[in-house]
Design an enzyme around this catalytic site. Structure first.
Site, short mmCIF file in Angstrom:
data_model
loop_
_atom_site.label_atom_id
_atom_site.label_comp_id
_atom_site.label_asym_id
_atom_site.label_seq_id
_atom_site.Cartn_x
_atom_site.Cartn_y
_atom_site.Cartn_z
N GLU A 82 0.89 -1.21 -0.01
CA GLU A 82 -0.14 -0.03 -0.07
C GLU A 82 0.86 1.13 -0.04
OE1 GLU A 82 -3.43 -0.15 2.80
OE2 GLU A 82 -3.18 2.24 2.93
N LYS A 266 -7.53 -0.93 11.37
CA LYS A 266 -6.86 -1.00 10.34
C LYS A 266 -5.62 -0.46 9.94
CE LYS A 266 -6.23 -1.51 5.74
NZ LYS A 266 -5.48 -0.49 4.81
N ASP A 282 4.33 -14.45 12.04
CA ASP A 282 3.13 -15.07 11.71
C ASP A 282 1.93 -13.81 11.76
OD1 ASP A 282 0.39 -16.16 11.49
OD2 ASP A 282 0.98 -17.85 12.64
N HIS A 380 -2.03 10.51 -0.54
CA HIS A 380 -2.47 9.14 -1.12
C HIS A 380 -2.40 9.26 -2.67
CE1 HIS A 380 -4.43 6.22 1.59
NE2 HIS A 380 -3.41 6.40 2.28
C1 MEV Z 1 -5.97 3.32 5.15
O1 MEV Z 1 -4.97 2.12 4.83
C2 MEV Z 1 -6.01 3.30 6.62
C3 MEV Z 1 -6.81 4.55 7.04
O2 MEV Z 1 -8.02 4.55 6.58
C4 MEV Z 1 -6.76 4.47 8.67
C5 MEV Z 1 -7.77 5.39 9.28
O3 MEV Z 1 -8.69 5.68 8.69
O4 MEV Z 1 -7.56 6.07 10.48
C6 MEV Z 1 -6.26 5.95 6.58
#
Ligand code: MEV
Length: 425
Positions: A82, A266, A282, A380
């Site tokens: 990513e 995430k 792992d 991004h």
């Molecule tokens: C993107 O991979 C992760 C985010 O969505 C985390 C977040 O929103 O805190 C930018």
């Protein structure tokens, strides 16, 4: 001490970057050569690691700069596809570095192996017998792993849990608590629980069914925190205190809303997983444990907290189960993994666990800071444009030019990249 603050690292090309890391003492000549050759796992070796191998699957290996954890500098190896994760980790680490760095600790290093006991005629008597013979069970488990015992690890204790009735019959679960030292130790634990299961059956009068480690490793936790003066959060368009308040408000949503908590977490795992993969750990086990740990109060919640302290600083914390290893498993087989360990140069699995939670916290800080200021897309998009240029067939030499053109045009699409590559019509 070698500094992880390497100005201009991101502007170098890959070859120069490797050379710079070697010149600054982060990599040996051998490691630098291995990276220059691509650093990938050999296909013939891959064929010996998994079944029906047909190739080797690659991921970019980046390094996040600027990390300081417990007064030591680290360059962080991150294997991830990513765009922006490596850059944003480095960005957040630079802010935290200016605030003195991350403080990290770890508590415990005990893994659990489970033996499920069914058809136990008298659960109370069975528990008593198992506890009474705890030392025998521990000795039996350790007799199989003398090397681990010599390294100071091994089975440490047992627990007996009554986990409810099944089909009207009582079910017990015997936990064997194992200190696996610097290994994750899954194989060791599985061997141990398989070995003690017959003894557990005869002591309990029951029938052993599952004999397997538990990936819920809440006896193997690592914690990171950082305390940041608000002025360090100032960006071109936003005042530091405004950014700090935004981060605290955004974090509150993750604490009380499941939809946000999953995305928030995430982002934490973007950092954690990338280091786990690079270091040959792992990551599925730690992902599973991390999300279960985020539900430990009965509801899925945020992995991090962000608050203001009495002096008006921003304080962030993260605690996660982190049963990583620095030896054993497939660590050492993959040249990329060897380089990752060389870069980190940690002395113990606990030290690696502490560094990884610091990366998770940095990643969360970077995401929240971007989200509460200019939004996530600006950074991004610049990085996404590079992927789009590559997908359109740009060579490594063409990528930056095409990506810049794509961002300038505001049309970040493969079609547009192909037009740019084809030149003026
Ligand atoms: C993107 O991979 C992760 C985010 O969505 C985390 C977040 O929103 O805190 C930018």
């Amino acid at each position: 001490m070698v500094s992880s603050r390497i100005p201009g690292l991101h502007r170098l090309d890959r070859t120069e970057r490797i050379r710079r890391l070697r010149d600054e003492g982060w990599l040996s000549d051998t490691e630098a050569r291995s990276l220059a050759d691509g650093g990938a796992l050999d296909a013939a070796l891959a064929d010996k690691i998994v079944e029906n191998a047909i190739g080797v699957y690659g991921l970019p290996l980046g390094v996040a700069a600027n990390f300081r954890v417990n007064d030591r500098d680290y360059l962080i190896p991150m294997a991830i596809e990513e765009p922006s994760v490596v850059a944003s980790s480095s960005h957040a680490a630079r802010i935290v570095r200016a605030a003195g760095g991350f403080a990290a600790t770890s508590t415990g290093r005990l893994m659990v192996g489970q033996v499920q006991l069914l058809d136990v005629p008298d659960p109370e008597a069975a528990e008593h017998a198992l506890r009474h013979h705890a030392e025998d069970l521990i000795e039996l488990a350790n007799s199989l792993h003398s090397a681990m015992v010599q390294r100071g690890g091994g089975a440490r204790g047992i627990e007996v849990h009554h986990v409810g009735a099944q089909g009207g019959q009582a079910m017990l679960v015997l936990h064997l608590l194992v200190d696996t030292r610097d290994a994750m130790g899954a194989n060791t634990i599985n061997t141990m629980v398989e070995a003690i299961a017959p003894a557990a059956e005869s002591l309990s009068g029951g029938r052993a069914c599952l004999r397997i480690l538990s990936n819920y490793t809440d006896n193997c936790l690592a914690q990171a925190s950082c305390t940041i003066r608000p002025d360090l959060l100032t960006t071109g368009d936003y005042d530091g205190p405004e950014v700090m308040d935004g981060i605290i408000e955004a974090a509150r949503l993750a604490e009380c809303d499941m939809h946000r908590a999953v995305t928030h977490n995430k982002g934490v795992m973007n950092g954690v997983d990338a280091v786990l993969i690079a270091t040959g750990n792992d990551w599925r086990a730690i992902e599973a444990a991390a999300h279960a740990y985020a539900s430990r109060h009965g509801r899925y919640g945020s992995m991090t907290t962000w608050r203001k302290d009495q002096e008006g600083n921003l304080v962030g914390t993260l605690e996660l189960p982190m049963p990583v290893g620095i030896v054993g498993g497939s660590i050492g087989l993959n040249p990329g993994t060897r380089v990752a360990h060389a870069l980190l140069d940690v002395a113990s699995a606990e030290e690696l666990a502490q560094v990884i939670v610091a990366v998770g916290l940095a990643q969360n800080l970077a995401a929240l800071k971007a989200l509460v200021t200019h939004g996530i897309q600006r950074g991004h998009m610049a990085l996404q444009a590079r992927s789009v240029a590559l997908m359109a067939g740009a060579s490594p030499e063409q990528v930056d030019r095409v990506a810049q053109e794509l961002v300038k045009s505001g049309d970040i699409a493969v079609r547009r990249a192909r037009e740019l590559l084809a030149g003026p019509a």
